[in-house]
Design a protein around this motif. Structure first.
Motif, PDB file in Angstrom:
ATOM      1  N   ALA A  14       0.837  -1.193   0.000  1.00 41.15           N
ATOM      2  CA  ALA A  14       0.000   0.000   0.000  1.00 41.15           C
ATOM      3  C   ALA A  14       0.876   1.248   0.000  1.00 41.15           C
ATOM      4  N   GLY A  15       0.473   2.213  -0.805  1.00 43.38           N
ATOM      5  CA  GLY A  15       1.257   3.433  -0.963  1.00 43.38           C
ATOM      6  C   GLY A  15       2.247   3.381  -2.103  1.00 43.38           C
ATOM      7  N   SER A  17       3.584   2.108  -6.147  1.00 47.22           N
ATOM      8  CA  SER A  17       3.186   2.452  -7.511  1.00 47.22           C
ATOM      9  C   SER A  17       3.417   1.282  -8.453  1.00 47.22           C
ATOM     10  N   ARG A  67      -4.850   9.785  -8.325  1.00 47.80           N
ATOM     11  CA  ARG A  67      -3.853   8.741  -8.047  1.00 47.80           C
ATOM     12  C   ARG A  67      -3.392   8.025  -9.312  1.00 47.80           C
ATOM     13  N   ASN A  84      -0.432   5.347  -8.720  1.00 43.62           N
ATOM     14  CA  ASN A  84       0.316   5.798  -7.546  1.00 43.62           C
ATOM     15  C   ASN A  84      -0.546   5.704  -6.300  1.00 43.62           C
ATOM     16  N   THR A  85       0.097   5.752  -5.162  1.00 40.79           N
ATOM     17  CA  THR A  85      -0.599   5.702  -3.870  1.00 40.79           C
ATOM     18  C   THR A  85      -1.629   4.576  -3.863  1.00 40.79           C
ATOM     19  N   LYS A  87      -3.877   1.383  -3.014  1.00 42.53           N
ATOM     20  CA  LYS A  87      -4.593   0.964  -1.813  1.00 42.53           C
ATOM     21  C   LYS A  87      -4.987  -0.509  -1.947  1.00 42.53           C
ATOM     22  N   ASP A  90      -7.548  -1.435  -4.442  1.00 47.82           N
ATOM     23  CA  ASP A  90      -7.218  -1.414  -5.872  1.00 47.82           C
ATOM     24  C   ASP A  90      -6.876  -2.807  -6.391  1.00 47.82           C
ATOM     25  N   SER A 127      -1.610  -4.688   2.473  1.00 48.25           N
ATOM     26  CA  SER A 127      -1.745  -3.633   3.494  1.00 48.25           C
ATOM     27  C   SER A 127      -0.609  -3.678   4.488  1.00 48.25           C
TER      28      SER A 127
END
Length: 127
Positions: A14-15, A17, A67, A84-85, A87, A90, A127
């Motif tokens: 998570a976070g 790319s 994002r 990007n970013t 989660k 996604d 996560s």
């Protein structure tokens, strides 16, 4: 029909790319609006982003605005999705697709208007 092949999926925290690519087999690619869709386990396929055949207009789902960035290179008959970013939500199989109507003026979000689909690439966000 345009043959489409996605690549670039994988496992990311998570976070992080990822950049997806969609390579098309034909020069007709440059006349078609292209889109990205995704399908998570147990859920329906949903619209992610689309880009007009000219590259002059884009459209995004609210969930990815700010994002994700969609782009295309008509000379290389390739479309991209910079994510990007990321989660955990996604996480899905991502598909690229080509609108059936050449040089159409609108950028649509309905999957029923896209007639050529790739095989999909898995994106997993931990996560």
């Amino acid at each position: 029909q345009v043959q489409l092949v996605e690549s670039g999926g994988g496992l990311v925290q998570a976070g992080g790319s990822l950049r997806l690519s969609c390579a098309a087999s034909e020069r007709t690619f440059s006349s078609r609006t292209m889109g990205w869709f995704r399908q998570a386990p147990g859920k329906e396929r949903e619209f992610v982003a689309a880009i007009k055949w000219s590259g002059s207009s884009t459209r995004y789902a609210d969930s990815v605005k700010g994002r994700f960035t969609i782009s295309r290179d008509n000379a290389k008959t390739t479309m991209y999705l910079q994510m990007n970013t990321l989660k955990p939500e996604d996480t899905a199989v991502y598909y690229c697709a080509a609108d059936t109507r050449p040089y159409y003026i609108k950028v649509e979000a309905s999957s029923s208007l896209f007639g050529s689909w790739g095989q999909g690439t898995q994106v997993t966000v931990s996560s």
